[in-house]
Scaffold this active site. Structure first.
Site, PDB file in Angstrom:
ATOM      1  N   HIS A 149       0.685  -1.070   0.108  1.00  0.00           N
ATOM      2  CA  HIS A 149       0.070   0.061   0.141  1.00  0.00           C
ATOM      3  C   HIS A 149       0.838   1.364   0.064  1.00  0.00           C
ATOM      4  O   HIS A 149       0.311   2.318  -0.048  1.00  0.00           O
ATOM      5  CB  HIS A 149      -1.038   0.102   1.245  1.00  0.00           C
ATOM      6  CG  HIS A 149      -0.240   0.443   2.532  1.00  0.00           C
ATOM      7  ND1 HIS A 149       0.466  -0.509   3.215  1.00  0.00           N
ATOM      8  CD2 HIS A 149      -0.363   1.563   3.360  1.00  0.00           C
ATOM      9  CE1 HIS A 149       0.859  -0.067   4.248  1.00  0.00           C
ATOM     10  NE2 HIS A 149       0.570   1.206   4.268  1.00  0.00           N
TER      11      HIS A 149
HETATM   12  C1  UD1 Z   1      -2.254   5.792   5.295  1.00  0.00           C
HETATM   13  C2  UD1 Z   1      -0.753   6.485   6.013  1.00  0.00           C
HETATM   14  C3  UD1 Z   1       0.431   5.203   5.823  1.00  0.00           C
HETATM   15  C4  UD1 Z   1      -0.110   4.364   6.602  1.00  0.00           C
HETATM   16  C5  UD1 Z   1      -1.696   3.554   6.127  1.00  0.00           C
HETATM   17  C6  UD1 Z   1      -1.633   2.386   6.744  1.00  0.00           C
HETATM   18  C7  UD1 Z   1      -0.447   8.772   5.096  1.00  0.00           C
HETATM   19  C8  UD1 Z   1       0.351   9.969   4.656  1.00  0.00           C
HETATM   20  N1  UD1 Z   1      -0.346   7.618   4.972  1.00  0.00           N
HETATM   21  O1  UD1 Z   1      -1.981   5.174   3.961  1.00  0.00           O
HETATM   22  O2  UD1 Z   1       1.472   5.913   6.447  1.00  0.00           O
HETATM   23  O3  UD1 Z   1       0.855   3.028   6.194  1.00  0.00           O
HETATM   24  O4  UD1 Z   1      -2.479   4.716   6.078  1.00  0.00           O
HETATM   25  O5  UD1 Z   1      -2.896   1.521   6.272  1.00  0.00           O
HETATM   26  O6  UD1 Z   1      -1.130   9.041   6.288  1.00  0.00           O
HETATM   27  N2  UD1 Z   1      -9.170   4.563   1.169  1.00  0.00           N
HETATM   28  C9  UD1 Z   1     -10.247   3.730   1.225  1.00  0.00           C
HETATM   29  N3  UD1 Z   1     -10.879   3.487   2.152  1.00  0.00           N
HETATM   30  C10 UD1 Z   1     -10.352   3.937   3.463  1.00  0.00           C
HETATM   31  C11 UD1 Z   1      -9.173   4.671   3.455  1.00  0.00           C
HETATM   32  C12 UD1 Z   1      -8.591   4.785   2.174  1.00  0.00           C
HETATM   33  O7  UD1 Z   1     -10.781   3.294   0.014  1.00  0.00           O
HETATM   34  O8  UD1 Z   1     -11.043   3.570   4.603  1.00  0.00           O
HETATM   35  C13 UD1 Z   1      -8.534   4.418  -0.135  1.00  0.00           C
HETATM   36  C14 UD1 Z   1      -8.780   6.035  -0.890  1.00  0.00           C
HETATM   37  O9  UD1 Z   1      -8.918   5.649  -2.232  1.00  0.00           O
HETATM   38  C15 UD1 Z   1      -7.538   6.860  -0.261  1.00  0.00           C
HETATM   39  C16 UD1 Z   1      -6.472   5.823  -0.603  1.00  0.00           C
HETATM   40  O10 UD1 Z   1      -7.018   4.624  -0.021  1.00  0.00           O
HETATM   41  O11 UD1 Z   1      -7.514   7.788  -1.236  1.00  0.00           O
HETATM   42  C17 UD1 Z   1      -5.246   6.176   0.528  1.00  0.00           C
HETATM   43  O12 UD1 Z   1      -5.691   6.451   1.651  1.00  0.00           O
HETATM   44  P1  UD1 Z   1      -4.712   7.351   2.839  1.00  0.00           P
HETATM   45  O13 UD1 Z   1      -5.208   7.634   3.878  1.00  0.00           O
HETATM   46  O14 UD1 Z   1      -4.513   8.671   2.014  1.00  0.00           O
HETATM   47  O15 UD1 Z   1      -3.577   6.726   2.465  1.00  0.00           O
HETATM   48  P2  UD1 Z   1      -3.138   5.067   2.897  1.00  0.00           P
HETATM   49  O16 UD1 Z   1      -2.288   4.545   1.780  1.00  0.00           O
HETATM   50  O17 UD1 Z   1      -4.151   4.382   3.550  1.00  0.00           O
HETATM   51  N1  UDP Z   2      -3.348  -5.424   9.291  1.00  0.00           N
HETATM   52  C1  UDP Z   2      -4.546  -5.967   9.268  1.00  0.00           C
HETATM   53  N2  UDP Z   2      -4.929  -6.578   8.049  1.00  0.00           N
HETATM   54  C2  UDP Z   2      -4.626  -6.550   6.972  1.00  0.00           C
HETATM   55  C3  UDP Z   2      -3.264  -5.931   6.798  1.00  0.00           C
HETATM   56  C4  UDP Z   2      -2.685  -5.465   7.822  1.00  0.00           C
HETATM   57  O1  UDP Z   2      -5.003  -6.188  10.310  1.00  0.00           O
HETATM   58  O2  UDP Z   2      -5.117  -6.840   5.770  1.00  0.00           O
HETATM   59  C5  UDP Z   2      -2.492  -4.896  10.438  1.00  0.00           C
HETATM   60  C6  UDP Z   2      -1.349  -5.594  10.762  1.00  0.00           C
HETATM   61  O3  UDP Z   2      -1.395  -6.588  11.362  1.00  0.00           O
HETATM   62  C7  UDP Z   2      -0.798  -4.373  11.290  1.00  0.00           C
HETATM   63  C8  UDP Z   2      -1.105  -3.208  10.556  1.00  0.00           C
HETATM   64  O4  UDP Z   2      -2.266  -3.464  10.015  1.00  0.00           O
HETATM   65  O5  UDP Z   2      -0.797  -4.461  12.635  1.00  0.00           O
HETATM   66  C9  UDP Z   2      -0.241  -2.540   9.561  1.00  0.00           C
HETATM   67  O6  UDP Z   2      -0.923  -1.610   9.040  1.00  0.00           O
HETATM   68  P1  UDP Z   2      -0.541  -0.968   7.828  1.00  0.00           P
HETATM   69  O7  UDP Z   2       0.398  -2.073   6.831  1.00  0.00           O
HETATM   70  O8  UDP Z   2      -1.818  -0.733   6.865  1.00  0.00           O
HETATM   71  O9  UDP Z   2       0.379   0.223   7.915  1.00  0.00           O
HETATM   72  P2  UDP Z   2       1.997   0.766   8.209  1.00  0.00           P
HETATM   73  O10 UDP Z   2       2.260  -0.143   9.270  1.00  0.00           O
HETATM   74  O11 UDP Z   2       2.651   0.217   6.994  1.00  0.00           O
HETATM   75  O12 UDP Z   2       1.860   2.176   8.537  1.00  0.00           O
END
Ligand code: UD1
Ligand code: UDP
Length: 349
Positions: free
Chosen positions: A203
């Site tokens: 992601h």
């Molecule tokens: C965010 C964090 C990242 C973290 C990740 C955990 C920032 C800059 N990034 O990334 O550090 O590792 O969360 O998972 O804060 N979307 C959905 N449903 C949701 C949320 C998001 O569909 O509930 C989609 C939307 O298209 C959105 C995209 O995911 O634009 C990205 O979401 P965003 O919260 O901007 O960043 P993440 O990739 O989730």
């Molecule tokens: N995780 C989860 N379901 C998934 C993928 C990840 O519960 O399908 C959990 C994982 O165990 C960890 C956390 O989400 O605790 C990590 O989040 P993510 O990888 O989205 O973000 P990051 O750690 O890179 O910020």
């Protein structure tokens, strides 16, 4: 009793906040704020349900957007909450836009800030998370580090006041909720055998853009192992936009909850990921980790031989899958699983 505002909003932040809420119970009043950066139930509500987190007192419902939009919306909406609550501490976790906006708002209002997971650096400023980390650490009053490396990173930036090496709250989560995950039926539900598949998550912003996304699709689709990929909605949307799809032995599912993910990780022969948190969880559960990034902030796992950085390079990914990183031992790298108790003692002595 001390009042602590705990700001969450993203999947990994629920995992980090849960052990602290347990450690603060009876010791401080915890006021939950959920920014709503993640809103799909499988990225948010499932964590409240599974980890027993109390419903937030304040939901900011900011949703998705550009970095600027999200940060601005959170800033605008969290300010009045902090002014009304006037907590002794604003606790933030990790390195997301929710973290960044919360620390900016709190700092301007003179609310003391405690940053859980302080001092992490990938030394890659092109990662949005790296900027968030640097800013959060600059303005925090209490810098709660998961490792000695994090303490050293802060020292190198001239930050020493308020720094405490407490260990990693994700290790606490693995200790507290790992045994519950043992009861998960996730493997059976998916017809998986322990050791018979690689688990994968993708992601990171850089990996969901061309050309990296296409390179990862090609590399993973060409592997000779079964790959289970619970797909983050960002990556699903990016694939659709680019007209790409995983093939070969890659099986794509919806994101799963923490307990199912933990069970799937424990049953996997290896993890392929660009997640920060999952790299550590692989270490906690003794699963070889192949990291689909050029750099990591969790350098200890690489040095200790349980993690290898392969970026999006097909040959490097294939080589790592054929010979996954397997250290001779898996010593604790991020504390003893009692970080939250140390943090609670600092917040509410
Ligand atoms: C965010 C964090 C990242 C973290 C990740 C955990 C920032 C800059 N990034 O990334 O550090 O590792 O969360 O998972 O804060 N979307 C959905 N449903 C949701 C949320 C998001 O569909 O509930 C989609 C939307 O298209 C959105 C995209 O995911 O634009 C990205 O979401 P965003 O919260 O901007 O960043 P993440 O990739 O989730
Ligand atoms: N995780 C989860 N379901 C998934 C993928 C990840 O519960 O399908 C959990 C994982 O165990 C960890 C956390 O989400 O605790 C990590 O989040 P993510 O990888 O989205 O973000 P990051 O750690 O890179 O910020």
């Amino acid at each position: 009793m001390a009042k602590v505002v705990s700001v969450v909003g993203n999947r990994p932040q629920y995992v980090k906040a849960a052990p602290l809420a347990l450690a603060l119970a009876g010791r401080a009043e915890v006021v939950g704020v959920d920014t709503g950066q993640h809103y799909d139930p499988e990225l948010s509500q499932v964590f409240y349900d599974e980890l027993g987190i109390a419903p937030p007192a304040h939901r900011l419902e900011v949703g998705s957007g550009s970095h600027a939009e999200m940060t601005a919306r959170i800033l605008e909406r969290i300010g009045p909450v902090l002014e009304a609550e006037r907590p002794d501490w604003c606790v933030v976790y990790g390195d997301t836009n929710s973290t960044l906006a919360a620390v900016l708002a709190a700092a301007k209002l003179g609310v003391p800030i405690a940053h859980v997971e302080a001092g992490l650096r990938s030394f890659d400023r092109s990662m949005p998370e790296e900027l968030n980390r640097v800013v959060a650490d600059r303005v925090s009053d209490l810098l709660l580090c998961p490792s000695d490396e994090a303490v050293a990173n802060l020292a190198a930036e001239g930050i020493a006041d308020g720094v405490a090496m407490v260990g990693d709250v994700m290790a606490d989560a693995a200790r507290l909720f790992g045994p519950i995950a043992e009861r998960s039926t996730a493997l059976a539900d998916l017809g998986l055998e322990p050791g018979g598949y690689a688990l994968c998550t993708i992601h990171r912003e850089a990996n969901t853009r061309p050309p990296a996304l296409g390179r990862l699709v090609d590399a993973l689709s060409g592997l000779d192992v079964d790959v289970l990929l619970p797909l983050h909605p960002r990556t699903r949307a990016a694939l659709e936009r680019a007209g790409l799809a995983f093939g070969g032995r890659v099986r794509v599912t919806e994101p799963v909850g923490y307990l199912a993910f933990t069970a799937l990780l424990r049953g996997a022969s290896m993890l392929m990921t660009d997640s920060g948190g999952a790299q550590k969880e692989a270490w906690f559960h003794h699963v070889p980790c192949i990291t689909l990034r050029e750099r990591t902030e969790w350098v200890e796992t690489v040095r200790a031989g349980g993690n290898v950085l392969v970026g999006d390079d097909a040959a490097a990914i294939r080589a790592a899958v054929e010979s996954p990183p397997r250290p001779a031992a898996w010593p604790p790298l991020y504390g003893d699983g009692h970080a939250a108790e140390r943090i609670a003692a600092l917040l509410a002595p």
